[in-house]
Enzyme design. Structure first.
Site: not given
Ligand SMILES: [Zn+2]
Length: 201
Positions: A42, A98, A46, A101, A44
């Site tokens: 992803c 994750h 993080r 999400c 993202d």
């Molecule tokens: Zn995500």
């Protein structure tokens, strides 16, 4: 300090550390790459692929998008996949979702985001959610999203396993589905294909 200045300074600090550890590091990477895996994760911030598995430059061939979708209709994803399998002959393809999400959460919400590209990208995830929602083991919205994160990883692995590009590869890669726990920092294995066998001649 502004972002750009900090970014360039941090780069200088990082390369100095790498050179100190291994003076041949950059010269070796210049010769080529032989990564262990294609990592589909992803976008993202993080969930940085290399950081969370202590990988170095050269270890992972990475493609990231919102909600780690194997977007087989897109040249962007398919070119990364094709190159990884056909040219680099990666032994593994990792799909890493994750918990928490945002993309999966949006797909579970039943509401359009109002962002055209986001909604178009997540359409197949909405479809998957609508077909799976009654089977998800979840007591609340957070658990529902996290259950769907796992189901999404399995679905992307299944989609990859079905591709002729994978099935007919000279050295079919092992497909590994992972989920990253945002609140604890660990990776869990969700699914794994059988060890790869070279395609019959
Ligand atoms: Zn995500």
């Amino acid at each position: 300090m502004q972002f750009k200045e900090r970014l360039l300074l941090e780069n200088q600090a990082w390369l100095a550390t790498m050179q100190e550890r291994d003076s041949k590091f950059f010269a070796r990477l210049e010769q080529g790459q032989s990564p262990e895996a294609l990592w589909l994760g992803c976008s993202d911030s993080r969930v940085p692929a290399e950081t969370l598995c202590n990988a170095s430059p050269g270890d992972l061939f990475v493609h990231r998008n919102v909600a780690n979708i194997a977007a087989t209709e897109e040249h962007g994803f398919m070119s990364a996949l094709e190159y990884a399998v056909t040219a680099l002959k990666v032994p593994y393809i990792v799909v890493c979702g994750h918990e928490g999400c945002g993309g999966v959460g949006a797909a579970c919400s039943g509401q359009a985001s109002g962002m055209d590209h986001v909604d178009a990208h997540l359409a197949q995830l909405v479809e998957l959610y609508n077909s799976e929602r009654d089977n998800l083991d979840a007591n609340d919205d957070k658990a529902r999203v996290n259950a769907m994160v796992r189901r999404n990883v399995e679905a992307q692995i299944d989609k990859l396993a079905d591709l002729d590009l994978i099935k007919n590869a000279e050295q079919p890669p092992t497909l590994l589905g992972l989920v990253y726990a945002l609140d604890a920092g660990h990776l869990d294995v969700v699914c794994e294909s059988a060890p790869s066998q070279p395609a019959a001649a």
